[in-house]
Motif scaffolding. Structure first.
Motif, PDB file in Angstrom:
ATOM      1  N   GLY A  31       0.835  -1.198   0.000  1.00 29.73           N
ATOM      2  CA  GLY A  31       0.000   0.000   0.000  1.00 29.73           C
ATOM      3  C   GLY A  31       0.863   1.239   0.000  1.00 29.73           C
ATOM      4  O   GLY A  31       2.072   1.196   0.166  1.00 29.73           O
ATOM      5  N   VAL A  32       0.242   2.362  -0.170  1.00 28.68           N
ATOM      6  CA  VAL A  32       0.964   3.624  -0.239  1.00 28.68           C
ATOM      7  C   VAL A  32       0.691   4.420   1.027  1.00 28.68           C
ATOM      8  O   VAL A  32      -0.448   4.584   1.435  1.00 28.68           O
ATOM      9  N   GLU A  33       1.771   4.877   1.667  1.00 28.18           N
ATOM     10  CA  GLU A  33       1.614   5.617   2.909  1.00 28.18           C
ATOM     11  C   GLU A  33       0.834   6.913   2.699  1.00 28.18           C
ATOM     12  O   GLU A  33       0.036   7.321   3.519  1.00 28.18           O
ATOM     13  N   ASN A  34       1.070   7.584   1.584  1.00 27.04           N
ATOM     14  CA  ASN A  34       0.415   8.850   1.307  1.00 27.04           C
ATOM     15  C   ASN A  34       0.038   8.884  -0.166  1.00 27.04           C
ATOM     16  O   ASN A  34       0.900   8.908  -1.030  1.00 27.04           O
ATOM     17  N   VAL A  35      -1.250   8.885  -0.456  1.00 28.69           N
ATOM     18  CA  VAL A  35      -1.701   8.835  -1.855  1.00 28.69           C
ATOM     19  C   VAL A  35      -1.303  10.096  -2.613  1.00 28.69           C
ATOM     20  O   VAL A  35      -1.294  10.102  -3.844  1.00 28.69           O
ATOM     21  N   TYR A  36      -0.943  11.150  -1.881  1.00 25.87           N
ATOM     22  CA  TYR A  36      -0.606  12.406  -2.540  1.00 25.87           C
ATOM     23  C   TYR A  36       0.872  12.513  -2.914  1.00 25.87           C
ATOM     24  O   TYR A  36       1.276  13.474  -3.550  1.00 25.87           O
ATOM     25  N   THR A  37       1.678  11.555  -2.501  1.00 21.99           N
ATOM     26  CA  THR A  37       3.118  11.613  -2.791  1.00 21.99           C
ATOM     27  C   THR A  37       3.611  10.314  -3.421  1.00 21.99           C
ATOM     28  O   THR A  37       4.745   9.906  -3.207  1.00 21.99           O
ATOM     29  N   GLN A  38       2.760   9.661  -4.200  1.00 17.93           N
ATOM     30  CA  GLN A  38       3.178   8.409  -4.842  1.00 17.93           C
ATOM     31  C   GLN A  38       4.236   8.654  -5.919  1.00 17.93           C
ATOM     32  O   GLN A  38       5.177   7.893  -6.060  1.00 17.93           O
ATOM     33  N   HIS A  39       4.056   9.716  -6.676  1.00 11.89           N
ATOM     34  CA  HIS A  39       4.930   9.951  -7.823  1.00 11.89           C
ATOM     35  C   HIS A  39       6.342  10.346  -7.400  1.00 11.89           C
ATOM     36  O   HIS A  39       6.531  11.143  -6.491  1.00 11.89           O
ATOM     37  N   GLN A  40       7.328   9.744  -8.054  1.00  9.42           N
ATOM     38  CA  GLN A  40       8.720  10.119  -7.887  1.00  9.42           C
ATOM     39  C   GLN A  40       9.268  10.515  -9.244  1.00  9.42           C
ATOM     40  O   GLN A  40       8.998   9.857 -10.240  1.00  9.42           O
ATOM     41  N   PRO A  41      10.059  11.577  -9.319  1.00  9.71           N
ATOM     42  CA  PRO A  41      10.562  12.022 -10.624  1.00  9.71           C
ATOM     43  C   PRO A  41      11.533  11.011 -11.227  1.00  9.71           C
ATOM     44  O   PRO A  41      12.245  10.309 -10.504  1.00  9.71           O
ATOM     45  N   LEU A  42      11.551  10.949 -12.542  1.00  8.12           N
ATOM     46  CA  LEU A  42      12.460  10.040 -13.243  1.00  8.12           C
ATOM     47  C   LEU A  42      13.914  10.332 -12.885  1.00  8.12           C
ATOM     48  O   LEU A  42      14.747   9.426 -12.871  1.00  8.12           O
ATOM     49  N   LEU A  43      14.210  11.579 -12.564  1.00 13.48           N
ATOM     50  CA  LEU A  43      15.578  11.949 -12.222  1.00 13.48           C
ATOM     51  C   LEU A  43      16.116  11.129 -11.057  1.00 13.48           C
ATOM     52  O   LEU A  43      17.306  10.795 -11.012  1.00 13.48           O
ATOM     53  N   GLN A  44      15.249  10.781 -10.118  1.00 16.67           N
ATOM     54  CA  GLN A  44      15.684  10.003  -8.964  1.00 16.67           C
ATOM     55  C   GLN A  44      16.202   8.635  -9.388  1.00 16.67           C
ATOM     56  O   GLN A  44      17.267   8.193  -8.934  1.00 16.67           O
ATOM     57  N   GLU A  45      15.480   7.972 -10.280  1.00 19.15           N
ATOM     58  CA  GLU A  45      15.912   6.656 -10.774  1.00 19.15           C
ATOM     59  C   GLU A  45      17.186   6.779 -11.602  1.00 19.15           C
ATOM     60  O   GLU A  45      18.101   5.954 -11.482  1.00 19.15           O
ATOM     61  N   THR A  46      17.261   7.827 -12.434  1.00 17.01           N
ATOM     62  CA  THR A  46      18.434   8.021 -13.280  1.00 17.01           C
ATOM     63  C   THR A  46      19.686   8.242 -12.440  1.00 17.01           C
ATOM     64  O   THR A  46      20.744   7.659 -12.697  1.00 17.01           O
ATOM     65  N   LEU A  47      19.583   9.086 -11.413  1.00 22.52           N
ATOM     66  CA  LEU A  47      20.736   9.351 -10.552  1.00 22.52           C
ATOM     67  C   LEU A  47      21.113   8.132  -9.722  1.00 22.52           C
ATOM     68  O   LEU A  47      22.299   7.886  -9.471  1.00 22.52           O
ATOM     69  N   ASP A  48      20.131   7.376  -9.308  1.00 18.70           N
ATOM     70  CA  ASP A  48      20.405   6.153  -8.558  1.00 18.70           C
ATOM     71  C   ASP A  48      21.218   5.175  -9.410  1.00 18.70           C
ATOM     72  O   ASP A  48      22.177   4.560  -8.932  1.00 18.70           O
ATOM     73  N   GLN A  49      20.857   5.047 -10.682  1.00 17.90           N
ATOM     74  CA  GLN A  49      21.621   4.200 -11.593  1.00 17.90           C
ATOM     75  C   GLN A  49      23.023   4.744 -11.804  1.00 17.90           C
ATOM     76  O   GLN A  49      23.996   3.977 -11.879  1.00 17.90           O
ATOM     77  N   LEU A  50      23.144   6.054 -11.895  1.00 20.86           N
ATOM     78  CA  LEU A  50      24.450   6.674 -12.086  1.00 20.86           C
ATOM     79  C   LEU A  50      25.364   6.412 -10.898  1.00 20.86           C
ATOM     80  O   LEU A  50      26.542   6.065 -11.053  1.00 20.86           O
ATOM     81  N   ILE A  51      24.832   6.573  -9.692  1.00 21.49           N
ATOM     82  CA  ILE A  51      25.616   6.348  -8.474  1.00 21.49           C
ATOM     83  C   ILE A  51      26.092   4.908  -8.392  1.00 21.49           C
ATOM     84  O   ILE A  51      27.226   4.622  -7.983  1.00 21.49           O
ATOM     85  N   LYS A  52      25.234   3.983  -8.809  1.00 20.26           N
ATOM     86  CA  LYS A  52      25.580   2.557  -8.742  1.00 20.26           C
ATOM     87  C   LYS A  52      26.396   2.074  -9.938  1.00 20.26           C
ATOM     88  O   LYS A  52      26.741   0.897 -10.020  1.00 20.26           O
ATOM     89  N   GLY A  53      26.677   2.983 -10.870  1.00 16.41           N
ATOM     90  CA  GLY A  53      27.455   2.615 -12.043  1.00 16.41           C
ATOM     91  C   GLY A  53      26.678   1.821 -13.067  1.00 16.41           C
ATOM     92  O   GLY A  53      27.262   1.110 -13.890  1.00 16.41           O
ATOM     93  N   LYS A  54      25.349   1.956 -13.043  1.00 18.74           N
ATOM     94  CA  LYS A  54      24.504   1.165 -13.938  1.00 18.74           C
ATOM     95  C   LYS A  54      23.850   2.007 -15.042  1.00 18.74           C
ATOM     96  O   LYS A  54      23.059   1.484 -15.819  1.00 18.74           O
ATOM     97  N   LEU A  55      24.179   3.295 -15.104  1.00 16.84           N
ATOM     98  CA  LEU A  55      23.609   4.146 -16.142  1.00 16.84           C
ATOM     99  C   LEU A  55      24.237   3.785 -17.481  1.00 16.84           C
ATOM    100  O   LEU A  55      25.460   3.819 -17.637  1.00 16.84           O
TER     101      LEU A  55
END
Length: 453
Positions: free
Chosen positions: A369-393
């Motif tokens: 479930g979602v803790e807060n229905v108003y904050t479900q969306h996360q920007p694509l930038l977060q996933e992109t940077l996470d991949q970059l940090i892990k060397g997977k971009l």
């Protein structure tokens, strides 16, 4: 002021200084606006014409970026999004400027360029072939994001002149984390927490107030009053300012029915129930409290989310917009957004993750479930940077400019979004900095967007 002058200008100044009144000339690299400790902006609107750079804006953006690198003393390795021609062009301009200068130490940092949509109506932030959705997430419900979306932040200033019954001294206020402790501590908290903290701030102020109004019967009393008065006055101003701002945010949320609008926007961006989404959008389009701007945003998000769905009902929604009197300029933006950022153009699917890890995460999130229905969306930038940090971009999507590549984990990352960043993305970068010790991320853009700019 913040600007750049050429060597020929300095030479002309020296030649004109016949009396030698100029004792010293110093150079400071500050050709950008520091918005937050990890966010900067160039305050530029309309930097591209269609999908191509405006030459003057390209030059200005290159100057701003190079000023940032010089002020941070960083000599970057450059990556850009392959599907974005403006990103590649900007990367090349910075590289051309960088090579002959020899002004940097041998730091090996990472400068990543993204392209963002250029628009008069900031509905979709485009990262080349990928799209984030600030028009579904301005209702991020964090303090800073809400203030910018509903009131507008311009160089840390908020125009409150249109607030009903506003006093003269509060028509324009300053929100700066550097000199406003309450704002610094609450800018990334959600609206519900802000309301509680405002109450605590007022109660603290009320506890201190009687003490400051005691009779001044001795020299010691006067001395204590003089010593404490500046702090008391500052606290009084802080309380008045934030109570006014939060009160106006609350009024606008109710007036525009934004809680319900936000919930449907989040459902469109993060869920895949077409029937429920269509029903909810149609219901809101009939609600007179929903503004024409918010109604158009809902239809635009639906158009992108269900562009190729077998039961796509976009024509009917467009008819609903027309029937409720939404202006033609907003209706035209629906087709413009699809043309600019539809599946055919963006090349990747934001809504339905294809890799196994992302699918698993989405499945587990659905189970919990979602803790807060108003904050479900996360920007694509977060996933992109996470991949970059892990060397997977992937280099195939974000190639390096030049022969060098980064083998180790990056320590310094500067992300620049052509067309503008959002405060939702700023929050994502803030959280990544907190959760990844040893990695420092700076986010920049040609501007900081809200729905109206």
């Amino acid at each position: 002021f913040s600007n750049v002058i050429s060597k020929s200008d300095v030479k002309s100044l020296a030649e004109a200084d016949e009396q030698e009144v100029v004792a010293e000339v110093q150079e400071f690299y500050g050709d950008y606006i520091a918005v937050n400790p990890h966010v900067f902006s160039l305050n530029l609107l309309g930097c591209c014409q269609g999908r191509s750079w405006d030459p003057a804006q390209l030059s200005r953006t290159t100057q701003g970026l190079t000023a940032l690198l010089l002020s941070l003393k960083k000599c970057p390795m450059i990556r850009y999004q392959l599907s974005s021609e403006p990103a590649k062009r900007l990367a090349e301009c910075v590289k051309v400027w960088r090579e002959p200068t020899g002004m940097f130490d041998q730091f090996c940092n990472l400068l990543t360029f993204f392209q963002c949509e250029i628009r008069s109506f900031p509905s979709v932030v485009s990262l080349g072939s990928s799209f984030a959705f600030p028009f579904c997430s301005p209702w991020q419900w964090t303090y800073q994001a809400m203030v910018h979306e509903l009131l507008g932040i311009n160089n840390n200033r908020i125009d409150l002149s249109r607030v009903p019954g506003i006093s003269k001294d509060l028509r324009e206020v300053v929100l700066s984390a550097e000199n406003d402790e309450f704002y610094a501590n609450n800018m990334y908290l959600n609206f519900a927490e802000i309301g509680s903290n405002i109450k605590n701030l007022m109660e603290d102020f009320q506890r201190r107030k009687p003490k400051e109004q005691q009779k001044l019967e001795s020299i010691a009393d006067m001395k204590a009053f003089v010593e404490n008065y500046p702090q008391f006055k500052k606290m009084s101003g802080t309380v008045s300012k934030h109570v006014t701002v939060v009160g106006e945010l609350s009024r606008l949320v109710g007036e525009r029915n934004l809680l319900e609008v936000s919930e449907v926007e989040q459902e469109l961006a993060c869920q895949s129930d077409h029937s429920s989404a269509l029903q909810n959008v149609r219901r809101l389009l009939q609600n007179p409290k929903v503004t024409e701007l918010d109604a158009a945003r809902l239809v635009m998000l639906y158009a992108l989310r269900y562009e190729r769905h077998s039961s796509n009902s976009l024509p009917g929604l467009m008819a609903d917009l027309k029937n409720r009197g939404v202006s033609e300029k907003y209706r035209k933006l629906v087709s413009a957004v699809v043309e600019y950022g539809g599946k055919r153009v963006r090349g990747s699917d934001l809504f339905s993750p294809k890799d196994a890890v992302a699918i698993t995460k989405q499945f587990l999130k659905g189970l919990k479930g979602v803790e807060n229905v108003y904050t479900q969306h996360q920007p694509l930038l977060q996933e992109t940077l996470d991949q970059l940090i892990k060397g997977k971009l992937k280099d195939s999507q974000y190639p390096y400019l030049g022969p060098n590549t980064l083998r180790d984990r990056p320590q310094d990352i500067i992300v620049f979004i052509i067309g503008g960043a959002t405060y939702e993305e700023a929050l994502a970068v803030y959280n990544l900095n907190r959760t990844n010790p040893g990695v420092r991320i700076v986010l920049g853009g040609t501007t900081i967007h809200n729905t109206k700019r």
